[in-house]
Write an enzyme that holds these catalytic residues in place. Structure first.
Site, mmCIF file in Angstrom:
data_model
loop_
_atom_site.group_PDB
_atom_site.id
_atom_site.type_symbol
_atom_site.label_atom_id
_atom_site.label_comp_id
_atom_site.label_asym_id
_atom_site.label_seq_id
_atom_site.Cartn_x
_atom_site.Cartn_y
_atom_site.Cartn_z
ATOM 1 N N GLU A 1 0.552 -1.327 -0.127
ATOM 2 C CA GLU A 1 0.075 0.198 0.138
ATOM 3 C C GLU A 1 1.289 0.941 0.083
ATOM 4 O O GLU A 1 1.958 1.470 0.869
ATOM 5 C CB GLU A 1 -1.271 -0.246 1.246
ATOM 6 C CG GLU A 1 -1.981 1.180 1.149
ATOM 7 C CD GLU A 1 -1.924 1.596 2.244
ATOM 8 O OE1 GLU A 1 -1.764 2.560 2.726
ATOM 9 O OE2 GLU A 1 -2.567 0.641 3.487
ATOM 10 N N CYS B 1 -2.427 8.096 4.537
ATOM 11 C CA CYS B 1 -2.302 7.860 3.150
ATOM 12 C C CYS B 1 -3.401 8.186 2.602
ATOM 13 O O CYS B 1 -3.756 7.962 1.590
ATOM 14 C CB CYS B 1 -2.804 5.958 2.626
ATOM 15 S SG CYS B 1 -3.793 5.537 4.833
HETATM 16 P P1 NAP Z 1 9.782 3.535 3.588
HETATM 17 O O1 NAP Z 1 10.915 4.541 2.481
HETATM 18 O O2 NAP Z 1 8.694 3.330 1.920
HETATM 19 O O3 NAP Z 1 10.112 2.164 4.057
HETATM 20 C C1 NAP Z 1 9.250 1.164 4.487
HETATM 21 C C2 NAP Z 1 9.991 0.326 5.027
HETATM 22 O O4 NAP Z 1 10.387 -0.886 3.803
HETATM 23 C C3 NAP Z 1 11.065 0.256 5.834
HETATM 24 O O5 NAP Z 1 11.222 -0.425 7.204
HETATM 25 C C4 NAP Z 1 12.540 0.567 5.237
HETATM 26 O O6 NAP Z 1 13.130 0.179 6.006
HETATM 27 C C5 NAP Z 1 11.747 -0.127 4.254
HETATM 28 N N1 NAP Z 1 12.516 -0.104 2.371
HETATM 29 C C6 NAP Z 1 11.836 0.550 1.564
HETATM 30 N N2 NAP Z 1 12.794 0.565 0.849
HETATM 31 C C7 NAP Z 1 12.894 -0.579 0.710
HETATM 32 C C8 NAP Z 1 14.235 -1.608 -0.324
HETATM 33 N N3 NAP Z 1 14.878 -0.834 -1.893
HETATM 34 N N4 NAP Z 1 14.447 -2.368 0.386
HETATM 35 C C9 NAP Z 1 14.490 -3.171 1.327
HETATM 36 N N5 NAP Z 1 13.626 -2.970 2.578
HETATM 37 C C10 NAP Z 1 13.056 -1.156 2.197
HETATM 38 O O7 NAP Z 1 8.338 4.462 3.936
HETATM 39 P P2 NAP Z 1 9.460 4.822 5.592
HETATM 40 O O8 NAP Z 1 10.205 4.824 5.552
HETATM 41 O O9 NAP Z 1 7.813 4.315 6.329
HETATM 42 O O10 NAP Z 1 8.541 6.681 4.977
HETATM 43 C C11 NAP Z 1 9.245 7.370 4.378
HETATM 44 C C12 NAP Z 1 8.554 8.254 2.953
HETATM 45 O O11 NAP Z 1 6.884 7.347 2.765
HETATM 46 C C13 NAP Z 1 7.201 9.208 3.400
HETATM 47 O O12 NAP Z 1 7.645 10.345 3.410
HETATM 48 C C14 NAP Z 1 6.234 8.922 2.517
HETATM 49 O O13 NAP Z 1 6.189 9.925 1.321
HETATM 50 C C15 NAP Z 1 5.594 7.035 2.089
HETATM 51 N N6 NAP Z 1 5.113 7.256 2.949
HETATM 52 C C16 NAP Z 1 3.084 7.057 2.545
HETATM 53 C C17 NAP Z 1 2.292 6.472 3.686
HETATM 54 C C18 NAP Z 1 0.918 6.240 2.851
HETATM 55 O O14 NAP Z 1 0.445 5.840 3.553
HETATM 56 N N7 NAP Z 1 0.725 7.061 1.508
HETATM 57 C C19 NAP Z 1 2.939 5.764 4.473
HETATM 58 C C20 NAP Z 1 4.318 5.969 5.138
HETATM 59 C C21 NAP Z 1 4.916 6.191 4.367
HETATM 60 P P3 NAP Z 1 14.778 1.289 6.240
HETATM 61 O O15 NAP Z 1 14.117 1.791 6.542
HETATM 62 O O16 NAP Z 1 15.499 0.361 7.588
HETATM 63 O O17 NAP Z 1 15.546 1.134 5.155
#
Ligand code: NAP
Length: 529
Positions: A264, A301
């Site tokens: 999601e 979201c």
């Molecule tokens: P994220 O960067 O997507 O990370 C979520 C999880 O996935 C973290 O545990 C991260 O691990 C892991 N991850 C990310 N990229 C990966 C990859 N290439 N390979 C393996 N694992 C990976 O999201 P976030 O840190 O929760 O938030 C960052 C951004 O996501 C926000 O600024 C926002 O834009 C977006 N977000 C959107 C929603 C929504 O509902 N639309 C919700 C939450 C976040 P690590 O952190 O350990 O690297």
């Protein structure tokens, strides 16, 4: 107590030497707990234990799984206020939100307990044999849903409880009969450990196999990658960014045995303002949306990131009131400096785009990690020609698109990426004349709200929380409500099996009394022998 260690099944483990700390965004300081990252060996061990656990857990009865899920809820409750304090110190979210989210988490676990205890969810279908059929006799076939296998769940940054360690994805997978390995979110890993301890206690109390649940710490992407690539893992649940979700989806697709990734991801949740509604109540609608855009510092979201209308006096009044109202809202804290930094960067990028006009931005300086809300506007043509403006700015940010006419409005809607929600603001009966707009919106979203706001997701069976890509990777499923269990099962048929060897769900006598489709008719009666 927070140990900072991993749970490899029931075993507390910290074999590695890489550690990290979480951050209190309100105090703008690190939290005291030191979390130890899981090593490659610990990941391997968790995956192997999960596979062992699957052999028995996948056959555990609905009644037993319900006991386990209810025990998890009780153990989370027993963590008391300390859980809320740790949650708040790792997220900057207020106490009311922490309480609300805990309530929702407990409710989800109990909903799944009721659902699997009742048992109808397996969609049992029976077609009995017709040995006399000509020219080919018909065989006896009986079908039901069975658990996929060990599932990896990535905790979400913006829901430390309801979409993380024992949140919706975990509850759905455990209810389905799948062991779960959580890749704890690094922003709230101590909250995650507390919840993990509750799950492990519940598993022990209800005699679940060791390995039915593991919780792994990491502050980088390696642990998650190793988990997704591990051959023992059969599905992934993820909530987060499009970049992260897509990377994991691609990784899973490249495996020798590809597996589903239910991610999601981003959504800007378009709001369509119809002309009569604007004419009659532009100011009230604007006040409602000033609150919805800033709710939870825009970190939902379902945040309304895009507002669409046709140029008119009503739209101008809406824009003016929105600009006045939004700056009255006191800025609040974001989840983490990284999220605050990403907000600033994405906001700046959007504001740099040609033709984007700022309507209002919170005028004062704000405390560290607090977000200054911004509303902007563009012409319909500008929006259509610049897809950068179609992407999520995670935080209290929204664009009002001023379309020339209804044809352009329909074109804008049809050019949007997939979304979780769409909203139509309409006067009574006005919508009846706008079939094209409704149809265009329905084509792009998973849920349409009529005269409301998209923020606030009810947890119930009729909720669809999912939508066309990139809102989710598979629009056929929901991530909220008991139907989300369907992501973690597969249909399986037994052909010509002796009655006594069939699972209870498919036996002639229907010992569980569940609803089944028998020779095309829905019934919970035993079959005639
Ligand atoms: P994220 O960067 O997507 O990370 C979520 C999880 O996935 C973290 O545990 C991260 O691990 C892991 N991850 C990310 N990229 C990966 C990859 N290439 N390979 C393996 N694992 C990976 O999201 P976030 O840190 O929760 O938030 C960052 C951004 O996501 C926000 O600024 C926002 O834009 C977006 N977000 C959107 C929603 C929504 O509902 N639309 C919700 C939450 C976040 P690590 O952190 O350990 O690297």
């Amino acid at each position: 107590m927070i140990t900072g260690k991993n749970y490899i099944g029931q075993q507390i483990s910290a074999q590695g030497n890489k550690t990290f700390k979480t951050f209190n965004p309100l105090l703008n300081a690190e939290n005291p707990w030191k979390l130890t990252e899981a090593t490659a060996e610990e990941v391997e061990e968790a995956c192997n234990l999960a596979t062992e656990a699957y052999k028995t857990y996948s056959r555990t009865s609905g009644v037993q799984k319900a006991k386990f899920l209810r025990a998890i809820a009780e153990e989370i409750e027993a963590l008391g206020d300390m859980l809320l304090e740790v949650y708040q110190s790792e997220s900057g979210l207020p106490n009311g939100r922490a309480r609300g989210e805990r309530k929702r988490t407990l409710g989800q676990l109990r909903d799944f307990a009721d659902y699997v205890e009742a048992g109808d969810w397996v969609d049992a279908s029976i077609d009995t044999a017709q040995p006399e059929r000509h020219p080919i006799p018909k065989v006896d076939l009986r079908k039901m849903n069975i658990a996929l296998g060990p599932v990896v769940v990535f905790g979400a940054s913006n829901f430390p409880l309801a979409f993380s360690t024992a949140g919706g994805d975990t509850a759905a997978a455990l209810a389905a009969g799948c062991p779960v390995i959580v890749k704890s979110h690094p922003m709230h890993a101590a909250t995650g450990e507390m919840v993990a301890s509750a799950v492990i206690k519940a598993a022990q109390q209800t005699s679940m196999p060791n390995g039915v649940f593991s919780n792994l710490n990491s502050s980088g992407i390696e642990v998650g990658q190793q988990l997704v690539l591990h051959p023992n893992i059969k599905a992934v649940g993820f909530t987060g960014s499009i970049k992260g979700g897509r990377a994991l989806y691609d990784l899973a697709a490249q495996r020798k045995e590809p597996i589903p990734v239910f991610a999601e991801m981003g959504s800007i949740n378009p709001i369509v303002l119809l002309p009569n509604a604007l004419h009659n109540r532009a100011e009230n609608i604007a006040k409602t949306y000033a609150n919805s855009i800033t709710l939870g510092t825009g970190q939902f979201c379902t945040n309304p990131g895009l507002i669409l209308g046709v140029k008119s006096d009503g739209l101008t009044r809406f824009i003016n009131t929105l600009a006045q109202e939004i700056i009255k809202v006191e800025p609040t804290c974001m989840l983490h400096p990284n999220i605050a930094g990403a907000y600033e960067a994405k906001k700046a990028n959007a504001l740099e785009q040609q033709g984007v006009k700022v309507l209002a931005t919170y005028p004062e300086e704000v405390k560290p990690n607090h977000a200054r809300q911004v509303v902007t506007t563009v012409e319909g043509e500008t929006f259509l020609n610049n897809t950068t403006l179609h992407h999520e700015v995670f935080g209290p940010f929204s664009i009002v698109v001023q379309c020339e006419d209804e044809t352009q409005l329909e074109t804008v809607i049809s050019k949007l990426e997939g979304q979780l929600t769409g909203t139509i603001i309409s006067d009574e009966n006005e919508i009846n004349t706008k079939y094209n707009i409704v149809a265009a919106l329905q084509n792009r979203v998973g849920r349409i709200i009529f005269n409301g706001v998209p923020t606030g997701v009810e947890v119930c069976p009729s909720m669809q929380h999912g939508g066309p890509y990139p809102a989710t990777t598979d629009s056929r499923f929901t991530a909220v409500g008991v139907n989300s269990i369907k992501r973690f099962v597969r249909p399986f048929s037994f052909q010509s099996w002796p009655n006594e060897l069939l699972p209870d769900e498919l036996k002639n006598e229907n010992p569980l009394g569940i609803l089944r489709t028998v020779n095309g008719k829905t019934t919970n009666e035993p079959m005639n022998q």
